[in-house]
Design a protein around this motif. Structure first.
Motif, PDB file in Angstrom:
ATOM      1  N   UNK A  56       0.847  -1.212   0.000  1.00 41.23           N
ATOM      2  CA  UNK A  56       0.000   0.000   0.000  1.00 41.23           C
ATOM      3  C   UNK A  56       0.872   1.247   0.000  1.00 41.23           C
ATOM      4  N   UNK A  57       0.734   2.059  -1.060  1.00 40.22           N
ATOM      5  CA  UNK A  57       1.457   3.327  -1.136  1.00 40.22           C
ATOM      6  C   UNK A  57       2.955   3.181  -1.348  1.00 40.22           C
ATOM      7  N   UNK A  58       3.421   1.964  -1.706  1.00 41.25           N
ATOM      8  CA  UNK A  58       4.867   1.781  -1.899  1.00 41.25           C
ATOM      9  C   UNK A  58       5.338   2.505  -3.165  1.00 41.25           C
ATOM     10  N   UNK A  59       6.507   3.129  -3.084  1.00 44.15           N
ATOM     11  CA  UNK A  59       7.099   3.804  -4.251  1.00 44.15           C
ATOM     12  C   UNK A  59       7.999   2.790  -4.952  1.00 44.15           C
ATOM     13  N   UNK A  60       7.558   2.276  -6.098  1.00 41.83           N
ATOM     14  CA  UNK A  60       8.324   1.173  -6.687  1.00 41.83           C
ATOM     15  C   UNK A  60       8.756   1.473  -8.117  1.00 41.83           C
ATOM     16  N   UNK A  61       9.791   0.781  -8.527  1.00 47.48           N
ATOM     17  CA  UNK A  61      10.269   0.930  -9.903  1.00 47.48           C
ATOM     18  C   UNK A  61      10.096  -0.400 -10.609  1.00 47.48           C
ATOM     19  N   UNK A  93      19.122  -2.494  -2.962  1.00 43.01           N
ATOM     20  CA  UNK A  93      17.880  -3.033  -3.531  1.00 43.01           C
ATOM     21  C   UNK A  93      16.792  -3.166  -2.468  1.00 43.01           C
ATOM     22  N   UNK A  94      17.228  -3.182  -1.220  1.00 41.58           N
ATOM     23  CA  UNK A  94      16.234  -3.389  -0.154  1.00 41.58           C
ATOM     24  C   UNK A  94      15.529  -2.093   0.262  1.00 41.58           C
ATOM     25  N   UNK A  95      16.022  -0.951  -0.232  1.00 43.59           N
ATOM     26  CA  UNK A  95      15.441   0.315   0.246  1.00 43.59           C
ATOM     27  C   UNK A  95      13.946   0.398  -0.089  1.00 43.59           C
ATOM     28  N   UNK A  96      13.584   0.200  -1.386  1.00 44.41           N
ATOM     29  CA  UNK A  96      12.168   0.309  -1.759  1.00 44.41           C
ATOM     30  C   UNK A  96      11.364  -0.916  -1.353  1.00 44.41           C
ATOM     31  N   UNK A  97      12.023  -2.056  -1.378  1.00 43.73           N
ATOM     32  CA  UNK A  97      11.291  -3.304  -1.207  1.00 43.73           C
ATOM     33  C   UNK A  97      11.439  -3.888   0.191  1.00 43.73           C
ATOM     34  N   UNK A  98      11.948  -3.060   1.108  1.00 40.65           N
ATOM     35  CA  UNK A  98      12.268  -3.549   2.455  1.00 40.65           C
ATOM     36  C   UNK A  98      11.082  -4.195   3.155  1.00 40.65           C
ATOM     37  N   UNK A  99       9.925  -3.517   3.108  1.00 36.97           N
ATOM     38  CA  UNK A  99       8.779  -4.012   3.862  1.00 36.97           C
ATOM     39  C   UNK A  99       8.251  -5.313   3.245  1.00 36.97           C
ATOM     40  N   UNK A 100       8.306  -5.373   1.907  1.00 33.24           N
ATOM     41  CA  UNK A 100       7.878  -6.599   1.216  1.00 33.24           C
ATOM     42  C   UNK A 100       8.805  -7.766   1.612  1.00 33.24           C
ATOM     43  N   UNK A 101      10.123  -7.500   1.512  1.00 37.41           N
ATOM     44  CA  UNK A 101      11.090  -8.562   1.827  1.00 37.41           C
ATOM     45  C   UNK A 101      10.921  -9.001   3.285  1.00 37.41           C
ATOM     46  N   UNK A 102      10.662  -8.029   4.147  1.00 34.64           N
ATOM     47  CA  UNK A 102      10.491  -8.330   5.560  1.00 34.64           C
ATOM     48  C   UNK A 102       9.250  -9.205   5.795  1.00 34.64           C
ATOM     49  N   UNK A 103       8.179  -8.930   5.022  1.00 38.29           N
ATOM     50  CA  UNK A 103       6.950  -9.727   5.183  1.00 38.29           C
ATOM     51  C   UNK A 103       7.216 -11.183   4.773  1.00 38.29           C
ATOM     52  N   UNK A 161      -0.134 -10.825  -3.529  1.00 35.03           N
ATOM     53  CA  UNK A 161      -0.931  -9.813  -2.813  1.00 35.03           C
ATOM     54  C   UNK A 161      -0.191  -8.484  -2.718  1.00 35.03           C
ATOM     55  N   UNK A 162       1.129  -8.545  -2.613  1.00 32.71           N
ATOM     56  CA  UNK A 162       1.922  -7.309  -2.592  1.00 32.71           C
ATOM     57  C   UNK A 162       1.757  -6.559  -3.918  1.00 32.71           C
ATOM     58  N   UNK A 163       1.820  -7.306  -5.019  1.00 30.39           N
ATOM     59  CA  UNK A 163       1.689  -6.666  -6.340  1.00 30.39           C
ATOM     60  C   UNK A 163       0.291  -6.059  -6.482  1.00 30.39           C
ATOM     61  N   UNK A 219       0.233  -2.908  -4.544  1.00 27.38           N
ATOM     62  CA  UNK A 219       1.014  -1.850  -5.191  1.00 27.38           C
ATOM     63  C   UNK A 219       0.263  -1.252  -6.378  1.00 27.38           C
ATOM     64  N   UNK A 220      -0.536  -2.074  -7.068  1.00 23.98           N
ATOM     65  CA  UNK A 220      -1.325  -1.564  -8.193  1.00 23.98           C
ATOM     66  C   UNK A 220      -2.660  -0.970  -7.726  1.00 23.98           C
TER      67      UNK A 220
END
Ligand code: ASP
Length: 410
Positions: free
Chosen positions: A98-103, A213-223, A314-316, A319-320
């Motif tokens: 939710x609200x993640x800034x992703x590339x 690489x973990x900066x944007x995706x940190x919370x996802x990787x952590x989950x 579910x993350x994707x 994000x969308x």
């Protein structure tokens, strides 16, 4: 000389430190890791053939086949489902997308091709899985490393041998049993190289993957990581202890060589020789049970991958900005299970199989590009959980077959 698991642990730490200090220069000794991996891959097919055929013939002789296979499939399906549900609860609770800034990152060409191929929906994927189970040419399947059709062929061959009369049955049983022992001997040689191989493999990953690489995706990787830890360190140990009367710590100690190999190779198939060795020699599981349950597990039981499929899909969606309702989340659970069964035990196939899950709920396949950057690292953790669950299953089933193991809680 220190015991193997201590050596491997030190190698892993030294590999990580060298990767951090030396960066890309670690590529100079990356060939040592490749050499170890090639050694393991070299024995996968002969090991699977000899272990499954001798296993099926051995079990068939004592007439326990139906019970053993029912127990095996029950464990494999329920442990994967438990793992997916853990992921589902966590990804809904944490909502990392939710609200993640992703590339978006385009997958490498070869991966993109496989993703498109598997993106044609769950029905087609199920059909393909069933069709792929039967080889049209077993030697081609062996040469291309397609494990599932090879396993099916070996089952049939084992059944055929049971139906033979002596001297043919006797000869073939002896042959496959002895060939299996020889493969295990070969495995011992290769495992001696594990500390060097693991050192080089880990150094390469750490040296070439920046932590940024973990900066944007940190919370996802952590989950994903939290889900894997809950499943592997809480749920499976509870099942081991209460259902099988097995000490989880003793099994963990016995399995350390296999778990570290899984972590550094990101491949359950390549780890299989070490898994079998650890289960038999260090945990005391019989050859009859291991040779049947472990190869099957390495191919169809992937709890870590199943959990990852669910969290990633579910993350994707989050994000969308797509809200998936109950029915769609249920579909995600079912397709995540299918994707984990169909995924081959090699690096990053979980990512490719994610296309089945995304298509089932109408999410764009490009979503895979959102998470690809951290997948190499997450793959190491989920493969470790895949191998851990295979091993817990093998030990549990051995107990239910009435075996006395070296790792029981009393
Ligand atoms: N690398 C995993 C395995 O071999 C499969 C995956 O990519 O999830 O078990």
């Amino acid at each position: 000389m220190r015991s193997l698991h201590v050596q491997i642990f030190i190698a892993l730490l030294l590999g990580a430190i060298s990767g951090m200090l030396l960066g890309e220069s670690v590529l100079h000794f990356a060939f040592l890791g490749t050499l170890f991996l090639k050694g393991l891959k070299m024995i996968i097919v002969p090991l699977i053939v000899t272990s499954i055929v001798s296993g099926v013939v051995g079990i068939g002789q004592v007439g326990h086949f139906g019970r053993l296979s029912a127990q095996t499939f029950t464990y494999y399906l329920s442990s994967s489902l438990l793992s997916i549900i853990t992921g589902l609860v966590l990804v809904n609770a944490i909502s990392p997308g939710k609200g993640a800034q992703l590339h978006l990152q385009a997958p490498p060409e070869q991966l993109a091709h496989s993703i498109a191929q598997f993106g044609d929906g769950p029905k087609a994927a199920l059909e393909r899985l069933l069709l792929d189970m039967v080889p049209d040419n077993v030697f081609r399947a062996m040469a291309e490393g397609q494990i599932l059709p090879v396993i099916v062929f070996c089952f049939l061959l084992g059944f055929a041998i049971i139906r033979l009369s002596d001297p043919h049955q006797e000869r073939l049983r002896g042959f496959f049993q002895s060939a299996f022992e020889a493969m295990m001997q070969l495995t011992h040689f290769i495992i001696r190289l594990a500390p060097i191989g693991i050192f080089a493999l880990v150094a390469k990953v750490v040296g070439t993957t920046g932590l940024s690489v973990f900066i944007d995706l940190g919370l996802y990787a952590l989950t994903v990581f939290a889900g894997l830890v809950v499943h592997a360190a809480i749920i499976l140990p509870l099942v081991l202890y209460f259902v099988g009367g097995i000490s989880p710590l003793a099994l963990l100690r016995a399995l350390t060589p296999a778990l570290f190999t899984a972590f550094s190779t990101s491949s359950s198939s390549a780890t299989l020789p070490v898994t079998i060795e650890s289960l038999e020699q260090r945990a005391g599981v019989s050859n009859r049970t291991t040779s049947f349950v472990a190869p099957l597990g390495a191919t169809i039981n992937m709890d870590g991958t199943a959990l990852f499929e669910c969290v990633a899909a579910l993350f994707i969606a989050q994000a969308y900005g797509v809200d998936l309702g109950f029915t769609q989340q249920f579909l995600v659970v079912l397709t995540a299970l299918l994707a984990s069964i169909g995924a081959a035990g090699i690096p990053m196939t979980g990512l490719v199989m994610l296309s089945i899950v995304l298509t089932s709920v109408g999410l764009p396949l490009e979503g895979i590009g959102l998470i690809i950057a951290v997948d190499r690292i997450l793959d190491m953790f989920r493969t470790t959980v895949n191998v851990w669950s295979d091993s817990c299953g093998t030990a549990l089933i051995a107990r239910y077959q009435g075996e006395k193991l070296d790792i029981t809680k009393h």
